[in-house]
Design a protein around this motif. Structure first.
Motif, mmCIF file in Angstrom:
data_model
loop_
_atom_site.group_PDB
_atom_site.id
_atom_site.type_symbol
_atom_site.label_atom_id
_atom_site.label_comp_id
_atom_site.label_asym_id
_atom_site.label_seq_id
_atom_site.Cartn_x
_atom_site.Cartn_y
_atom_site.Cartn_z
ATOM 1 N N GLY A 37 0.813 -1.210 0.000
ATOM 2 C CA GLY A 37 0.000 0.000 0.000
ATOM 3 C C GLY A 37 0.845 1.257 0.000
ATOM 4 N N ARG A 38 1.916 1.259 0.794
ATOM 5 C CA ARG A 38 2.805 2.413 0.843
ATOM 6 C C ARG A 38 3.508 2.619 -0.507
ATOM 7 N NH1 ARG A 38 4.065 4.242 6.040
ATOM 8 N NH2 ARG A 38 2.017 4.528 7.001
ATOM 9 N N THR A 39 3.853 1.515 -1.166
ATOM 10 C CA THR A 39 4.505 1.620 -2.474
ATOM 11 C C THR A 39 3.582 2.300 -3.476
ATOM 12 O OG1 THR A 39 5.807 -0.385 -2.076
ATOM 13 C CG2 THR A 39 5.572 0.314 -4.361
ATOM 14 N N PHE A 40 2.307 1.894 -3.477
ATOM 15 C CA PHE A 40 1.345 2.517 -4.388
ATOM 16 C C PHE A 40 1.112 3.982 -4.033
ATOM 17 C CE2 PHE A 40 -0.191 -1.851 -5.516
ATOM 18 C CZ PHE A 40 0.044 -1.724 -6.880
ATOM 19 N N LYS A 41 1.141 4.292 -2.739
ATOM 20 C CA LYS A 41 0.938 5.676 -2.306
ATOM 21 C C LYS A 41 2.048 6.569 -2.853
ATOM 22 C CE LYS A 41 0.136 8.330 1.943
ATOM 23 N NZ LYS A 41 0.122 8.267 3.420
#
Length: 208
Positions: A45-49
């Protein structure tokens, strides 16, 4: 209470097996993420953010491929396309990545989910949907922390370490949202088959 080292080892072993038997692209990606431990889904999720430059919280197929690649997941291009298409049900050419991460969570019954939400809301003293060091100050007692007792760390440093344990290893921002908390505990839940044990663990850990 974060996932124990033993719990993470068991989860990783379980997910390595599931990677070999996954029947759909989303099952494969879920197993691949959780093979990294309980924070695997939250880490994705952090990567996509990070790649969501315009802050729209939606991504097209090009950004989706980049997110998968940047997180270090090796998937065939056609598998990534199939995964994207299965999420993009209205064929708009873009997916909401919060919805995507929710779909990626391991199946979890409502009883477990409600316990996780209860724990988060106990932590979130200000009720703003984000847990910070300030929220933890009156919830988590650091007095028995070895580095606090030795004088090596301040209370804030101990609290930040506790908060970071729920965060993604490579992108710790000192804030945990309810969705991130649920994503983390969905990983913990996947390592525990017995509902009664999960219930007991959560209630004891968070004094619910």
């Amino acid at each position: 209470m974060t996932c124990t080292a033993r719990g993470n080892r068991e989860l990783k072993a379980k997910m390595e097996k599931l990677k070999r038997t996954a029947k759909t692209p989303i099952e494969l990606l879920r197993a691949t993420c959780l093979a990294r431990g309980a924070s695997g889904i939250k880490g994705l999720g952090r990567t996509f953010k990070i790649i969501d430059d315009d802050g729209s919280r939606s991504i097209d197929i090009k950004e989706f491929r980049k997110g998968i690649h940047d997180y270090g997941v090796i998937m065939e291009p056609e598998t990534i396309q199939e995964l994207f298409d299965s999420i993009d049900r209205d064929h708009s050419g873009a997916v909401d990545f919060d919805e995507f991460l929710r779909a990626l969570r391991p199946p979890m019954n409502n009883g477990r989910r409600q316990l996780i939400i209860l724990a988060f809301r106990k932590l979130d003293k200000t009720g703003d949907g984000v847990v910070t060091v300030e929220d933890l100050r009156n919830v988590y007692n650091v007095k028995n922390h070895p580095k606090y007792k030795s004088g090596e760390w301040t209370e804030d440093q101990c609290l930040r370490e506790f908060l970071d344990s729920f965060d993604s290893p490579d992108d710790k921002d000192g804030k945990i949202t309810e969705d991130e908390f649920i994503n983390y505990y969905a990983g913990v839940s996947a390592s525990i088959d017995n509902d009664a044990y999960f219930d007991l663990m959560m209630r004891n850990a968070w004094k619910l």
